[in-house]
Design a protein around this motif. Structure first.
Motif, PDB file in Angstrom:
ATOM      1  N   GLY A  47       0.255  -1.007  -0.114  1.00  0.00           N
ATOM      2  CA  GLY A  47      -0.365   0.260  -0.283  1.00  0.00           C
ATOM      3  C   GLY A  47       0.916   1.127   0.343  1.00  0.00           C
ATOM      4  O   GLY A  47       0.587   2.315   0.053  1.00  0.00           O
ATOM      5  N   ARG A  48       2.223   1.559  -0.066  1.00  0.00           N
ATOM      6  CA  ARG A  48       2.907   2.558   0.063  1.00  0.00           C
ATOM      7  C   ARG A  48       3.666   2.931  -1.652  1.00  0.00           C
ATOM      8  O   ARG A  48       3.763   1.678  -2.717  1.00  0.00           O
ATOM      9  N   GLN A  49       4.293   3.937  -1.999  1.00  0.00           N
ATOM     10  CA  GLN A  49       4.117   4.185  -3.438  1.00  0.00           C
ATOM     11  C   GLN A  49       5.957   4.682  -3.083  1.00  0.00           C
ATOM     12  O   GLN A  49       6.418   4.739  -2.379  1.00  0.00           O
ATOM     13  N   PRO A  50       7.068   4.787  -4.000  1.00  0.00           N
ATOM     14  CA  PRO A  50       8.439   4.917  -3.833  1.00  0.00           C
ATOM     15  C   PRO A  50       8.681   6.359  -3.587  1.00  0.00           C
ATOM     16  O   PRO A  50       9.685   6.166  -3.085  1.00  0.00           O
ATOM     17  N   SER A  51       7.455   6.573  -4.172  1.00  0.00           N
ATOM     18  CA  SER A  51       8.102   8.658  -3.725  1.00  0.00           C
ATOM     19  C   SER A  51       7.469   8.552  -2.232  1.00  0.00           C
ATOM     20  O   SER A  51       8.646   9.103  -1.246  1.00  0.00           O
ATOM     21  N   GLN A  52       7.830   7.708  -1.272  1.00  0.00           N
ATOM     22  CA  GLN A  52       6.792   8.154  -0.081  1.00  0.00           C
ATOM     23  C   GLN A  52       8.476   7.410   0.450  1.00  0.00           C
ATOM     24  O   GLN A  52       9.059   7.637   1.572  1.00  0.00           O
ATOM     25  N   ILE A  53       9.819   6.632   0.068  1.00  0.00           N
ATOM     26  CA  ILE A  53      10.797   5.961   0.771  1.00  0.00           C
ATOM     27  C   ILE A  53      11.768   7.169   0.671  1.00  0.00           C
ATOM     28  O   ILE A  53      12.179   7.881  -0.416  1.00  0.00           O
ATOM     29  N   THR A  54      12.301   7.876   2.337  1.00  0.00           N
ATOM     30  CA  THR A  54      13.403   8.544   2.356  1.00  0.00           C
ATOM     31  C   THR A  54      14.351   8.162   2.340  1.00  0.00           C
ATOM     32  O   THR A  54      15.677   9.530   1.889  1.00  0.00           O
ATOM     33  N   HIS A  55      15.317   7.103   2.670  1.00  0.00           N
ATOM     34  CA  HIS A  55      16.652   6.564   2.717  1.00  0.00           C
ATOM     35  C   HIS A  55      16.478   5.038   2.789  1.00  0.00           C
ATOM     36  O   HIS A  55      15.188   4.647   2.425  1.00  0.00           O
ATOM     37  N   ILE A  56      17.455   4.802   1.764  1.00  0.00           N
ATOM     38  CA  ILE A  56      17.633   3.082   1.669  1.00  0.00           C
ATOM     39  C   ILE A  56      18.974   3.115   1.931  1.00  0.00           C
ATOM     40  O   ILE A  56      19.876   3.676   1.324  1.00  0.00           O
ATOM     41  N   VAL A  57      18.812   2.106   2.230  1.00  0.00           N
ATOM     42  CA  VAL A  57      20.441   1.961   3.565  1.00  0.00           C
ATOM     43  C   VAL A  57      20.932  -0.037   3.012  1.00  0.00           C
ATOM     44  O   VAL A  57      19.963  -0.717   2.796  1.00  0.00           O
ATOM     45  N   PHE A  58      22.126  -0.426   2.627  1.00  0.00           N
ATOM     46  CA  PHE A  58      22.421  -1.682   1.655  1.00  0.00           C
ATOM     47  C   PHE A  58      23.372  -1.571   2.570  1.00  0.00           C
ATOM     48  O   PHE A  58      24.463  -1.009   3.094  1.00  0.00           O
ATOM     49  N   SER A  59      23.073  -3.014   2.561  1.00  0.00           N
ATOM     50  CA  SER A  59      23.951  -3.930   3.929  1.00  0.00           C
ATOM     51  C   SER A  59      25.191  -4.179   2.835  1.00  0.00           C
ATOM     52  O   SER A  59      26.214  -4.291   3.662  1.00  0.00           O
ATOM     53  N   HIS A  60      24.694  -3.962   1.900  1.00  0.00           N
ATOM     54  CA  HIS A  60      26.653  -4.823   1.390  1.00  0.00           C
ATOM     55  C   HIS A  60      25.803  -4.612   0.013  1.00  0.00           C
ATOM     56  O   HIS A  60      24.513  -5.351  -0.706  1.00  0.00           O
ATOM     57  N   LEU A  61      25.958  -5.156  -1.563  1.00  0.00           N
ATOM     58  CA  LEU A  61      25.544  -4.877  -2.608  1.00  0.00           C
ATOM     59  C   LEU A  61      26.336  -5.781  -3.669  1.00  0.00           C
ATOM     60  O   LEU A  61      25.668  -6.477  -4.372  1.00  0.00           O
ATOM     61  N   HIS A  62      25.622  -7.364  -3.288  1.00  0.00           N
ATOM     62  CA  HIS A  62      24.973  -8.484  -3.418  1.00  0.00           C
ATOM     63  C   HIS A  62      24.144  -7.893  -4.379  1.00  0.00           C
ATOM     64  O   HIS A  62      23.030  -7.400  -3.404  1.00  0.00           O
ATOM     65  N   SER A  63      23.808  -8.800  -5.653  1.00  0.00           N
ATOM     66  CA  SER A  63      22.737  -8.545  -6.604  1.00  0.00           C
ATOM     67  C   SER A  63      21.358  -8.610  -5.631  1.00  0.00           C
ATOM     68  O   SER A  63      20.345  -7.811  -5.933  1.00  0.00           O
ATOM     69  N   ASP A  64      21.198  -8.980  -4.756  1.00  0.00           N
ATOM     70  CA  ASP A  64      20.106  -9.992  -4.148  1.00  0.00           C
ATOM     71  C   ASP A  64      19.376  -9.075  -2.655  1.00  0.00           C
ATOM     72  O   ASP A  64      18.915  -9.266  -2.584  1.00  0.00           O
ATOM     73  N   HIS A  65      20.242  -7.993  -3.290  1.00  0.00           N
ATOM     74  CA  HIS A  65      20.112  -7.175  -2.015  1.00  0.00           C
ATOM     75  C   HIS A  65      20.210  -5.108  -2.242  1.00  0.00           C
ATOM     76  O   HIS A  65      19.787  -4.493  -1.461  1.00  0.00           O
ATOM     77  N   MET A  66      20.327  -5.084  -4.021  1.00  0.00           N
ATOM     78  CA  MET A  66      19.780  -4.350  -4.601  1.00  0.00           C
ATOM     79  C   MET A  66      19.487  -4.367  -6.140  1.00  0.00           C
ATOM     80  O   MET A  66      19.484  -3.116  -6.402  1.00  0.00           O
ATOM     81  N   MET A  67      19.192  -5.519  -6.762  1.00  0.00           N
ATOM     82  CA  MET A  67      18.535  -4.654  -7.878  1.00  0.00           C
ATOM     83  C   MET A  67      17.304  -4.392  -8.260  1.00  0.00           C
ATOM     84  O   MET A  67      17.852  -4.232  -9.367  1.00  0.00           O
ATOM     85  N   ASP A  68      16.186  -4.161  -7.233  1.00  0.00           N
ATOM     86  CA  ASP A  68      15.228  -3.098  -7.528  1.00  0.00           C
ATOM     87  C   ASP A  68      15.674  -1.341  -6.867  1.00  0.00           C
ATOM     88  O   ASP A  68      15.382  -1.319  -7.161  1.00  0.00           O
ATOM     89  N   TYR A  69      17.110  -2.162  -6.483  1.00  0.00           N
ATOM     90  CA  TYR A  69      17.515   0.049  -6.679  1.00  0.00           C
ATOM     91  C   TYR A  69      17.637   0.790  -7.626  1.00  0.00           C
ATOM     92  O   TYR A  69      16.551   1.818  -7.404  1.00  0.00           O
ATOM     93  N   ALA A  70      17.364   0.356  -8.784  1.00  0.00           N
ATOM     94  CA  ALA A  70      17.465   1.483 -10.297  1.00  0.00           C
ATOM     95  C   ALA A  70      15.613   1.622 -10.163  1.00  0.00           C
ATOM     96  O   ALA A  70      15.522   2.833 -10.114  1.00  0.00           O
ATOM     97  N   ARG A  71      15.394   0.182 -10.051  1.00  0.00           N
ATOM     98  CA  ARG A  71      14.114   0.440 -10.087  1.00  0.00           C
ATOM     99  C   ARG A  71      13.524   1.747  -9.526  1.00  0.00           C
ATOM    100  O   ARG A  71      12.073   2.151  -9.792  1.00  0.00           O
ATOM    101  N   LEU A  72      13.496   1.558  -8.055  1.00  0.00           N
ATOM    102  CA  LEU A  72      12.999   1.951  -7.341  1.00  0.00           C
ATOM    103  C   LEU A  72      12.822   4.057  -7.066  1.00  0.00           C
ATOM    104  O   LEU A  72      12.182   4.584  -7.036  1.00  0.00           O
TER     105      LEU A  72
END
Ligand SMILES: [Zn+2]
Length: 282
Positions: A47-72
């Motif tokens: 029920g939330r929208q991408p523009s509601q996200i204020t911060h993204i915090v990455f634990s590490h840059l393995h693909s399964d932790h960042m594949m939707d980054y560009a999309r978001l």
């Protein structure tokens, strides 16, 4: 604060579980820890929208932790949202530039959307103004032992032994109003995570294998089993423990029930396994 599970899975393509994504709503902020494949879909389902996200915090840059980054980031931009604050280990700056920079892989898309008259008219009709800037997430590269202050919250980082030296990997605590949330990232057992997790109200810990599963000694050292994670949670005095990062075979009934049983026995309290779209008040 509130935790919403947006991805409780692993790199395996799996309809039941998106890859890693955990949303903490705290005050006016929506802090997303990791953004693996499927997280944006689950964000919408929640029920939330991408523009509601204020911060993204990455634990590490393995693909399964960042594949939707560009999309978001792209989707938030398309909604006219404010630039997202992005925190993560290097080279998140270079990766972001690689998506959204002047010569990035999305540069033709962004030129078309911002320069073609027909696209500009669509943007104006939606209430936008020209010239239309490109997505510009605000990047801060972080390492272990840092403190990041937000509006009524604070994040601390620690080492998470996992994929070094190729990837810097972090675990996090987020404290607000006397409550403490800890996310292990993909951490092997270590003193740093143990110190970070002390007195956590909720410890969200990755779990990559079940007790007794055959893995190489190298892998075993990096991937604590449910009983080892339960014992960790007990040592640090965690209020509750949530296991995540489950793989398909771990959802077989025997493995699933066994994981809960082993972790709960070691913790001394009932342990839960995170499922996509579950919410927890902390
Ligand atoms: Zn990983």
């Amino acid at each position: 604060m509130k935790l919403t599970i947006l991805g409780s899975g692993s790199p395996e393509a799996y309809a039941r579980r998106a890859s890693s994504g955990y949303l903490i709503e705290v005050g006016e902020d929506c802090v997303l820890f990791d953004c693996g494949g499927g997280v944006v879909d689950n964000l919408l389902r929640s029920g939330r929208q991408p523009s509601q996200i204020t911060h993204i915090v990455f634990s590490h840059l393995h693909s399964d932790h960042m594949m939707d980054y560009a999309r978001l980031v792209h989707a938030a931009w398309d909604e006219g949202g404010d630039p997202i604050q992005v925190l993560g280990p290097a080279p998140i700056g270079k990766i972001t530039e690689g998506y959204f920079g002047p010569n990035g892989v999305l540069s033709n898309d962004l030129r078309a959307r911002t320069e073609l008259p027909q696209s500009q008219q669509v943007w104006l009709a939606r209430g936008g103004t020209l010239p239309r800037p490109w997505p510009a997430p605000v990047i801060r590269e972080i390492g272990r032992g840092e403190i990041i202050s937000g509006d009524g919250w604070e994040i601390k980082t620690s080492l998470a032994p996992h994929a070094q030296p190729i990837l810097e990997c972090l675990a996090f605590s987020l404290t607000s109003n006397g409550k403490k949330f800890v996310y292990s990232g993909d951490a092997g057992l270590c003193d740093d995570v143990e110190t970070l997790a002390q007195d956590a109200d909720l410890l969200l810990h990755w779990c990559y294998r079940v007790d007794g599963e055959k893995v190489s000694p190298e892998m075993a050292e990096m991937t604590p089993s449910p009983s080892e994670i339960g014992a960790l949670a007990k040592r640090v005095g965690a209020g509750s423990l949530l296991l995540t990062h489950f793989r398909k075979h771990m959802d077989d009934q025997k493995n699933y029930d066994g994981a809960i049983e082993k972790a709960s026995a070691a913790f001394g309290k009932p342990v839960r396994i995170a499922e996509d779209l579950q919410q927890f008040d902390i």
